[in-house]
Design a protein around this motif. Structure first.
Motif, PDB file in Angstrom:
ATOM      1  N   SER A  95      40.363  43.089  24.969  1.00 29.67           N
ATOM      2  CA  SER A  95      41.471  44.258  24.763  1.00 29.67           C
ATOM      3  C   SER A  95      40.903  45.394  25.890  1.00 29.67           C
ATOM      4  CB  SER A  95      40.975  44.921  23.456  1.00 29.67           C
ATOM      5  OG  SER A  95      41.253  44.233  22.284  1.00 29.67           O
ATOM      6  N   ARG A  96      39.744  45.642  26.278  1.00 23.08           N
ATOM      7  CA  ARG A  96      39.581  46.492  27.484  1.00 23.08           C
ATOM      8  C   ARG A  96      40.253  45.906  28.705  1.00 23.08           C
ATOM      9  NH1 ARG A  96      33.697  46.579  27.941  1.00 23.08           N
ATOM     10  NH2 ARG A  96      33.947  47.876  29.380  1.00 23.08           N
ATOM     11  N   LEU A  97      40.147  44.679  29.009  1.00 20.76           N
ATOM     12  CA  LEU A  97      40.797  44.261  30.132  1.00 20.76           C
ATOM     13  C   LEU A  97      42.223  44.359  30.024  1.00 20.76           C
ATOM     14  CD1 LEU A  97      40.761  42.449  32.529  1.00 20.76           C
ATOM     15  CD2 LEU A  97      40.902  40.282  31.107  1.00 20.76           C
ATOM     16  N   THR A  98      42.798  44.116  28.990  1.00 21.96           N
ATOM     17  CA  THR A  98      44.383  44.571  28.705  1.00 21.96           C
ATOM     18  C   THR A  98      44.605  45.684  29.096  1.00 21.96           C
ATOM     19  OG1 THR A  98      44.562  42.614  27.118  1.00 21.96           O
ATOM     20  CG2 THR A  98      46.311  44.351  27.409  1.00 21.96           C
ATOM     21  N   ALA A  99      43.715  46.782  28.425  1.00 20.09           N
ATOM     22  CA  ALA A  99      43.955  48.291  28.651  1.00 20.09           C
ATOM     23  C   ALA A  99      43.866  48.528  30.260  1.00 20.09           C
ATOM     24  CB  ALA A  99      43.059  48.964  27.839  1.00 20.09           C
ATOM     25  N   TYR A 100      42.714  47.917  30.931  1.00 21.01           N
ATOM     26  CA  TYR A 100      42.444  48.212  32.400  1.00 21.01           C
ATOM     27  C   TYR A 100      43.698  47.676  33.042  1.00 21.01           C
ATOM     28  CZ  TYR A 100      40.566  47.628  36.970  1.00 21.01           C
ATOM     29  OH  TYR A 100      40.107  47.542  38.243  1.00 21.01           O
ATOM     30  N   LEU A 101      44.480  46.633  32.721  1.00 15.40           N
ATOM     31  CA  LEU A 101      45.363  45.955  33.506  1.00 15.40           C
ATOM     32  C   LEU A 101      46.661  46.849  33.456  1.00 15.40           C
ATOM     33  CD1 LEU A 101      44.782  42.169  32.939  1.00 15.40           C
ATOM     34  CD2 LEU A 101      44.152  43.453  35.145  1.00 15.40           C
ATOM     35  N   ARG A 102      46.880  47.279  32.465  1.00 12.17           N
ATOM     36  CA  ARG A 102      48.010  48.370  32.150  1.00 12.17           C
ATOM     37  C   ARG A 102      47.917  49.559  32.815  1.00 12.17           C
ATOM     38  NH1 ARG A 102      47.981  47.077  25.730  1.00 12.17           N
ATOM     39  NH2 ARG A 102      49.190  45.506  25.783  1.00 12.17           N
ATOM     40  N   ASN A 103      46.861  49.787  33.619  1.00  8.56           N
ATOM     41  CA  ASN A 103      46.693  50.941  34.306  1.00  8.56           C
ATOM     42  C   ASN A 103      46.811  50.751  35.945  1.00  8.56           C
ATOM     43  OD1 ASN A 103      46.281  52.932  32.438  1.00  8.56           O
ATOM     44  ND2 ASN A 103      44.030  52.299  31.897  1.00  8.56           N
ATOM     45  N   ASP A 104      47.455  49.573  36.121  1.00  9.39           N
ATOM     46  CA  ASP A 104      47.949  49.197  37.494  1.00  9.39           C
ATOM     47  C   ASP A 104      46.564  49.292  38.571  1.00  9.39           C
ATOM     48  OD1 ASP A 104      50.485  48.808  36.886  1.00  9.39           O
ATOM     49  OD2 ASP A 104      50.900  50.934  36.941  1.00  9.39           O
ATOM     50  N   PRO A 105      45.750  48.278  38.323  1.00 10.68           N
ATOM     51  CA  PRO A 105      44.306  48.339  39.287  1.00 10.68           C
ATOM     52  C   PRO A 105      44.841  47.786  40.516  1.00 10.68           C
ATOM     53  CG  PRO A 105      44.414  46.525  37.505  1.00 10.68           C
ATOM     54  CD  PRO A 105      45.490  47.474  37.063  1.00 10.68           C
ATOM     55  N   ASP A 106      43.958  47.600  41.482  1.00 11.22           N
ATOM     56  CA  ASP A 106      44.288  46.885  42.515  1.00 11.22           C
ATOM     57  C   ASP A 106      44.412  45.491  42.297  1.00 11.22           C
ATOM     58  OD1 ASP A 106      43.828  46.401  45.473  1.00 11.22           O
ATOM     59  OD2 ASP A 106      42.207  45.061  44.778  1.00 11.22           O
ATOM     60  N   PRO A 107      45.455  44.837  42.806  1.00 15.92           N
ATOM     61  CA  PRO A 107      45.855  43.277  42.262  1.00 15.92           C
ATOM     62  C   PRO A 107      44.449  42.342  42.671  1.00 15.92           C
ATOM     63  CG  PRO A 107      47.432  44.046  43.529  1.00 15.92           C
ATOM     64  CD  PRO A 107      46.629  45.484  43.736  1.00 15.92           C
ATOM     65  N   ASP A 108      43.838  42.584  43.671  1.00 12.15           N
ATOM     66  CA  ASP A 108      42.612  41.631  44.080  1.00 12.15           C
ATOM     67  C   ASP A 108      41.547  41.731  42.811  1.00 12.15           C
ATOM     68  OD1 ASP A 108      43.305  40.547  46.187  1.00 12.15           O
ATOM     69  OD2 ASP A 108      42.626  42.270  47.579  1.00 12.15           O
ATOM     70  N   GLN A 109      41.291  43.108  42.270  1.00 13.94           N
ATOM     71  CA  GLN A 109      40.539  43.334  41.413  1.00 13.94           C
ATOM     72  C   GLN A 109      41.075  42.586  39.998  1.00 13.94           C
ATOM     73  OE1 GLN A 109      37.397  44.352  41.330  1.00 13.94           O
ATOM     74  NE2 GLN A 109      37.051  44.608  39.152  1.00 13.94           N
ATOM     75  N   ALA A 110      42.223  42.830  39.757  1.00 10.81           N
ATOM     76  CA  ALA A 110      42.849  42.250  38.464  1.00 10.81           C
ATOM     77  C   ALA A 110      42.828  40.780  38.642  1.00 10.81           C
ATOM     78  CB  ALA A 110      44.298  42.827  38.477  1.00 10.81           C
ATOM     79  N   LEU A 111      43.132  39.983  39.500  1.00 14.28           N
ATOM     80  CA  LEU A 111      42.979  38.609  39.762  1.00 14.28           C
ATOM     81  C   LEU A 111      41.535  38.217  39.412  1.00 14.28           C
ATOM     82  CD1 LEU A 111      45.432  38.016  42.604  1.00 14.28           C
ATOM     83  CD2 LEU A 111      45.820  37.384  40.215  1.00 14.28           C
ATOM     84  N   SER A 112      40.795  38.976  40.014  1.00 14.29           N
ATOM     85  CA  SER A 112      39.176  38.428  39.813  1.00 14.29           C
ATOM     86  C   SER A 112      38.512  38.759  38.567  1.00 14.29           C
ATOM     87  CB  SER A 112      38.281  39.198  40.765  1.00 14.29           C
ATOM     88  OG  SER A 112      38.169  40.670  40.634  1.00 14.29           O
ATOM     89  N   LEU A 113      39.115  39.660  37.833  1.00 12.04           N
ATOM     90  CA  LEU A 113      38.729  39.645  36.463  1.00 12.04           C
ATOM     91  C   LEU A 113      39.497  38.863  35.429  1.00 12.04           C
ATOM     92  CD1 LEU A 113      38.826  43.732  36.104  1.00 12.04           C
ATOM     93  CD2 LEU A 113      36.959  42.126  35.964  1.00 12.04           C
ATOM     94  N   VAL A 114      40.640  38.420  35.818  1.00 11.82           N
ATOM     95  CA  VAL A 114      41.235  37.292  34.710  1.00 11.82           C
ATOM     96  C   VAL A 114      40.827  35.939  35.250  1.00 11.82           C
ATOM     97  CG1 VAL A 114      43.646  36.549  34.342  1.00 11.82           C
ATOM     98  CG2 VAL A 114      43.132  38.997  34.585  1.00 11.82           C
ATOM     99  N   GLU A 115      40.255  35.723  36.362  1.00  8.97           N
ATOM    100  CA  GLU A 115      40.157  34.294  36.828  1.00  8.97           C
ATOM    101  C   GLU A 115      39.408  33.735  35.973  1.00  8.97           C
ATOM    102  OE1 GLU A 115      39.105  31.960  40.867  1.00  8.97           O
ATOM    103  OE2 GLU A 115      38.452  34.035  40.660  1.00  8.97           O
TER     104      GLU A 115
END
Length: 119
Positions: free
Chosen positions: A17-37
């Motif tokens: 849930s925290r990851l989803t909220a973080y991704l909804r705040n438009d983080p840097d794509p590189d950071q987002a991809l590394s967290l979802v990987e």
């Protein structure tokens, strides 16, 4: 390894849930991809783990619970768990989507316009 409890599983879902909220705040794509990987890893990611969990639950109810009555209703529910497990397993290829996104993002020319937070 400590015993699992509903609280430890709730902690895992809270992290998602925290990851989803973080991704909804438009983080840097590189950071987002590394967290979802890790979630979409081909062998240990969520689709594979959830599929295995659903199969194990079906097995537990079917084989290790003599007090569970075996009826058509139980058989139908177990079949639904196993079907859901197969559907989850089919999602294991999502790791390729991450690879493709990373590739597209890396090929993007620095001179191309990007969203405001990426500039």
């Amino acid at each position: 390894m400590p015993d699992l409890t509903p609280d430890t599983i709730h902690a895992a879902t809270e992290s998602l849930s925290r990851l989803t909220a973080y991704l909804r705040n438009d983080p840097d794509p590189d950071q987002a991809l590394s967290l979802v990987e890790p979630l979409l890893d081909e062998y240990t990611g969520l689709p594979v783990q959830l599929a295995d969990t659903l199969r194990a639950l079906a097995r537990t109810v079917h084989h290790h619970r003599p007090d569970t009555p075996h009826s058509k209703e139980v058989d139908l529910l177990l079949r639904e768990l196993r079907t859901a497990a197969w559907e989850q397993s089919d999602q294991h290829t999502l790791h390729y989507v991450l690879d493709d996104l990373r590739s597209l993002y890396a090929r993007k020319s620095p001179s191309e316009p990007r969203c405001g937070s990426c500039r």
